[in-house]
Structures are given as C-alpha cells and as structure tokens.
Design a protein around this motif. Structure first.
Motif, PDB file in Angstrom:
ATOM      1  N   ASP A 426       0.856  -1.177   0.000  1.00  0.00           N
ATOM      2  CA  ASP A 426       0.000   0.000   0.000  1.00  0.00           C
ATOM      3  C   ASP A 426       0.903   1.242   0.000  1.00  0.00           C
ATOM      4  O   ASP A 426       1.558   1.545   0.987  1.00  0.00           O
ATOM      5  N   THR A 427       0.939   1.959  -1.139  1.00  0.00           N
ATOM      6  CA  THR A 427       1.877   3.076  -1.265  1.00  0.00           C
ATOM      7  C   THR A 427       1.592   4.184  -0.255  1.00  0.00           C
ATOM      8  O   THR A 427       2.513   4.826   0.237  1.00  0.00           O
ATOM      9  N   GLY A 428       0.315   4.360   0.082  1.00  0.00           N
ATOM     10  CA  GLY A 428      -0.041   5.408   1.046  1.00  0.00           C
ATOM     11  C   GLY A 428       0.632   5.171   2.389  1.00  0.00           C
ATOM     12  O   GLY A 428       1.268   6.061   2.970  1.00  0.00           O
ATOM     13  N   ALA A 429       0.552   3.913   2.870  1.00  0.00           N
ATOM     14  CA  ALA A 429       1.128   3.576   4.170  1.00  0.00           C
ATOM     15  C   ALA A 429       2.645   3.739   4.139  1.00  0.00           C
ATOM     16  O   ALA A 429       3.245   4.281   5.077  1.00  0.00           O
ATOM     17  N   ILE A 430       3.257   3.288   3.044  1.00  0.00           N
ATOM     18  CA  ILE A 430       4.724   3.380   2.946  1.00  0.00           C
ATOM     19  C   ILE A 430       5.147   4.844   2.842  1.00  0.00           C
ATOM     20  O   ILE A 430       6.109   5.282   3.476  1.00  0.00           O
ATOM     21  N   GLU A 431       4.366   5.624   2.090  1.00  0.00           N
ATOM     22  CA  GLU A 431       4.676   7.039   1.923  1.00  0.00           C
ATOM     23  C   GLU A 431       4.677   7.764   3.274  1.00  0.00           C
ATOM     24  O   GLU A 431       5.532   8.599   3.549  1.00  0.00           O
ATOM     25  N   LYS A 432       3.731   7.368   4.103  1.00  0.00           N
ATOM     26  CA  LYS A 432       3.635   8.015   5.409  1.00  0.00           C
ATOM     27  C   LYS A 432       4.884   7.729   6.249  1.00  0.00           C
ATOM     28  O   LYS A 432       5.452   8.628   6.867  1.00  0.00           O
ATOM     29  N   ILE A 433       5.331   6.476   6.239  1.00  0.00           N
ATOM     30  CA  ILE A 433       6.550   6.110   6.981  1.00  0.00           C
ATOM     31  C   ILE A 433       7.739   6.905   6.446  1.00  0.00           C
ATOM     32  O   ILE A 433       8.537   7.468   7.205  1.00  0.00           O
ATOM     33  N   ILE A 434       7.823   6.990   5.116  1.00  0.00           N
ATOM     34  CA  ILE A 434       8.950   7.698   4.496  1.00  0.00           C
ATOM     35  C   ILE A 434       8.944   9.183   4.871  1.00  0.00           C
ATOM     36  O   ILE A 434       9.983   9.753   5.232  1.00  0.00           O
ATOM     37  N   ASP A 435       7.770   9.780   4.850  1.00  0.00           N
ATOM     38  CA  ASP A 435       7.670  11.198   5.217  1.00  0.00           C
ATOM     39  C   ASP A 435       8.172  11.423   6.640  1.00  0.00           C
ATOM     40  O   ASP A 435       8.908  12.376   6.904  1.00  0.00           O
ATOM     41  N   ASP A 436       7.771  10.514   7.553  1.00  0.00           N
ATOM     42  CA  ASP A 436       8.217  10.637   8.950  1.00  0.00           C
ATOM     43  C   ASP A 436       9.738  10.572   9.040  1.00  0.00           C
ATOM     44  O   ASP A 436      10.366  11.357   9.751  1.00  0.00           O
ATOM     45  N   ILE A 437      10.321   9.629   8.315  1.00  0.00           N
ATOM     46  CA  ILE A 437      11.781   9.437   8.399  1.00  0.00           C
ATOM     47  C   ILE A 437      12.522  10.631   7.803  1.00  0.00           C
ATOM     48  O   ILE A 437      13.517  11.107   8.362  1.00  0.00           O
TER      49      ILE A 437
END
Ligand code: MN
Length: 485
Positions: A426-437
């Motif tokens: 799910d790109t949305g979920a991964i994108e959120k993690i990436i934004d945090d990092i």
C-alpha cells in the motif's frame, strides 16, 4: 581433459583402467533357489539345499533376476542378447559349497552399452560397457570370531549378481569415481540394486595398467579386488598407477597379478599371480538350459522403464529453465528429483530449485535428517515460493516464515496470516513512513542531496525497520527516490 598424467624421468605416463562391478540384484529370492535374500537374517537361516550345494539338487532360474538384469542393461544403453548361456566356473573355496560358480562366460545376457559421466570441470565423457552377465554370489567367510577357526555364513550364497564390465576407458581416478557414482544412481533409479557399497551389495574390482603417453600398447595389468567405497577405488587406482610407473622407471617389469587394497594405509599389495580364464575350466552348465528371451519379454521391460537421470536432467534444463549444474544435483537420486518436481509444480521452478539447494538442503544437513523426514512438505515449499513471486511477502520475511515452517510444519499461508507478515504494498502507508523518516533526519537528507548517494541504503533500512520488515522493498525504493531526488 580429465586424464591424470604421471610425470616420470624417462617420459610421461597415462593410466589405463577398466572396472568390474558386482551388483547384488534386488529380488525376493535367490537366483537359482527359492531361499530368501533378506539382508540381516540370522546366520545360515536363508540356505536351501541348492545353495548349500547338496548332491542331486537342481538349480531353477529365477525369472525376476533376469528381468532385473535386462532392465539394468537397458538403463546402460546396452544390447540385450536374446540368447545367453550359463557356464560353470570351477574353483575351490570354503564359501563356495558347490565347488563351482554358475555364471555366464562366452554368451552373456547383456552386450555392449555406454554410460555418460559428468566431470567436475563441466565436461562429460562416454564410458563403454563391455558386457553384463548374471551369476550366483558366494557365502561369507568370517575370520574374526575365533583366532583358530573360520566361520561361514551361507545366507549370501546363491544371491543373484550382475557383473558389469566396462571397457578400459578410464584415464584417471576421478573418471572412475564419477562412473561409480553415476552407475549407483542409475541402478537405484531402476530399483535393480540398492548400490550400498559399504554393505557389499555393490563391489568393485579395478584393472590398472600404465603406458607412455602417446603409445597405443596395452601393458600387463594389476587387478585390485573388492574395493568397497568410491573413495577407496579412486585411491587404489592412483596408488597402483604410481607404483607401476616407479617400477618401469627403475627398469623393472609388471606381471599380471591380483592385488588387495588396504584401506588403512591406502596401498595395494600382492595377493596372487593372476589366474587366466583357462584356469577355471569353464564349460556350459549342464543343469540349466540356455536362456532364450522373446521380443515381447524385452519390450515389456522397456515399456516399464522409469525416466532415467540423463533424460530427467535434460528435461529440467529444457522445460523448467534450470542450469545444467542445478539439474544434475537435483536428479542425483530419484527421491530428490521427485520431491523437487512436486515442489515446483505450478510455481517458478528456478526459484524453487534455489530454495531447495540453499536453505532447504542446509536445514536437512543441520538437522541430520533425510528428505523423507523433512518437516516441510514439497507442496509447502512451493507455496512459500509462490508467496514471494506474487509479492505477498518479501525475500527477507520468507526466511523467517521458512524457519517457522521448520519448527511447526504449518503452511506458509497460515504462518503469514497468523503473524501478520504480509508485506505492505500500500503506497499510502509506505509514503507516510517515508515522510516521517525524512522529517526526523534532516541532516542525512541534506547529505544525500549533497552527493552522498549511498545513504539511500540507510534510508531503505530505516523504512524496512519501521515497517517491521514488511514493506515491499521495490515500492520503498521507488518512493524514496521520488522524494529525495
Ligand atoms: Mn563375477
């Protein structure tokens, strides 16, 4: 080139070697009597009057032994002789109660054939088969029960043997070793001999001579008797060839002789000067008719043949996309090949082969268990590979799932479901993690943008960690690149 050249002072020498292999035929009863062939029975339990050589007893040929030898001949690409004759080979020995062995001499059951051997450098070579004849085994002398007496167990007397004789085609110990392993594989596939050299059901004699490289002469040979492992056969050939070279180099001569291999010293030593065929006073066996086979009999055996290792190997390469090396490993025995085919059915065969030859074989080795005892079924290994190829889990998670499969025997689907190991695509979920990092590591972001591009690996690692290893690495990479570049 797989030949072994031995350097001498006068010239270079090459090895000329042929093998004779006695293979015990798998059959319920002996070749000329109804006594059982069961291995491990009590001493002298399986001995009929025929096997004991009692006067007036008549041998009756066991058709199953003929069938097995014909099958073996076909498996070695050999000519089956429709007409063959039994002969008496006369000699006296305590474990031979008849005073002669019933064998075949001038007219063997199987004629010329060949076996393809695979050598370590990836090349292969064809080894000629001279003949296969069938005969009876002797009893066993036991010398280590009493210091003054020899005991005899006749259980083995009369068990059917196939004597497989090769042409003198071996030029090195390695070639002989490769041949014995291949022969063992073939008879095991065919189910005609169990191939266990350490139990004596496959016994090898090696005839060895040497000659100057480039000459065509055949010099007298030494025959090394009854060697009982592939490794020992190879050692014996090498030792014997070097011994002969030393003798020739110092001006001596070799006489035809029979030698023994001492497995403790790795040396061969003189046993007796070699007897010649006429010493045995061979004559046609008067108690048995010549053996005449019908075309139907041979055709029926031919049609029931299993797929042999060479054909299987070729199919694995052509139809399943395996490398020749992988295919040769996976076809070495029938159980492994069948297990692999079950596992690969409907899945990516190459990936299944990798898993099987990697983590799976390592697991069997580590646990010291056989394929049949594996806690993972072939279907489950196939299912695990399917979860990877269909992107349900990534390669790293698959290793964890594999470990749990070994412990529990559960299906990979069940393990992935229960432990929530499905990879996040799910790109949305991964994108959120990436934004945090990215937000919490401004220094590394700046360094990356300033040219330290190998920080990409660090970012990927952080995302994988935050996702508990479940993020799809491909998706992570492409989003990270988008955001950072
Ligand atoms: Mn023999």
């Amino acid at each position: 080139m797989s030949g072994l050249i031995i350097k001498g002072n006068t010239c270079d020498w090459e090895i000329i070697c042929g093998l004779e292999i006695h293979c015990q035929i798998i059959s319920k009863s002996k070749i000329f009597s109804g006594a059982s062939t069961h291995y491990g029975a009590d001493v002298n339990e399986n001995v009929s009057f025929v096997d004991a050589g009692m006067p007036g007893m008549l041998p009756v040929l066991n058709e199953e032994c003929v069938r097995q030898a014909v099958k073996t001949g076909l498996g070695l690409n050999a000519k089956i002789n429709k007409h063959s004759v039994f002969s008496r080979k006369n000699y006296f020995y305590a474990d031979l109660p008849q005073g002669y062995q019933i064998t075949q001499f001038e007219h063997p059951l199987v004629g010329e054939g060949f076996v393809k051997i695979d050598l370590e450098d990836g090349s292969n070579k064809s080894i000629g088969i001279e003949r296969i004849h069938i005969e009876q085994d002797t009893g066993k002398s036991i010398h280590d029960i009493s210091p003054t007496k020899t005991f005899i167990d006749f259980n083995r007397a009369g068990v059917g043997l196939m004597e497989i004789v090769t042409k003198p085609d071996f030029r090195s110990p390695d070639e002989a070793g490769a041949f014995l392993r291949k022969l063992r594989t073939i008879v095991r596939y065919l189910g005609t001999c169990d191939g266990n050299m350490d139990e004596g059901s496959m016994r090898c004699d090696a005839s060895v001579s040497v000659r100057p490289v480039g000459s065509n002469e055949l010099r007298p040979r030494a025959e090394i008797k009854n060697v009982n492992s592939v490794k020992f056969v190879m050692q014996a050939i090498e030792f014997e060839a070097k011994r002969q070279v030393e003798i020739y180099e110092s001006g001596g001569e070799i006489e035809q002789q029979t030698r023994l291999f001492d497995q403790n010293t790795g040396e061969t030593r003189f046993m007796r000067s070699k007897e010649f065929a006429h010493d045995y006073r061979y004559f046609p066996e008067p108690d048995l008719l010549p053996l005449d086979l019908s075309d139907e009999f041979i055709a029926e055996i031919k049609s029931g043949l299993v797929e042999l290792p060479d054909a299987k190997q070729e199919r694995f390469v052509k139809e399943m996309g395996l490398t020749p090396y992988d295919a040769s490993v996976l076809t070495e025995d029938r159980e492994t090949a069948e297990w692999f085919e079950k596992a690969a059915k409907g899945h990516d065969a190459k990936k299944v082969a990798n898993w099987m030859m990697g983590d799976f074989f390592a697991m069997l080795n580590e646990k010291k268990i056989s394929l049949a005892e594996s806690p993972i079924s072939p279907e489950n290994l196939g299912a695990l590979v399917e979860l990877i190829t269909s992107d349900v889990i990534n390669g790293k998670t698959a290793k964890d799932v594999f470990a749990i499969m070994v412990e529990t025997g559960n299906t990979p689907e069940k393990i992935v479901e229960e432990k929530g190991l499905k990879q996040v695509t799910d790109t949305g979920a991964i994108e959120k993690i990436i934004d945090d990092i990215i937000a919490s590591n401004p220094d590394n972001v700046a360094a990356y943008k300033g040219g330290k591009v190998n920080l990409m690996g660090w970012f990927v690692g952080q995302v994988m960690k935050a996702s508990h290893g479940k993020a799809n690495p491909g998706v992570v990479n492409s989003i990270l690149k988008q955001k950072l570049d």
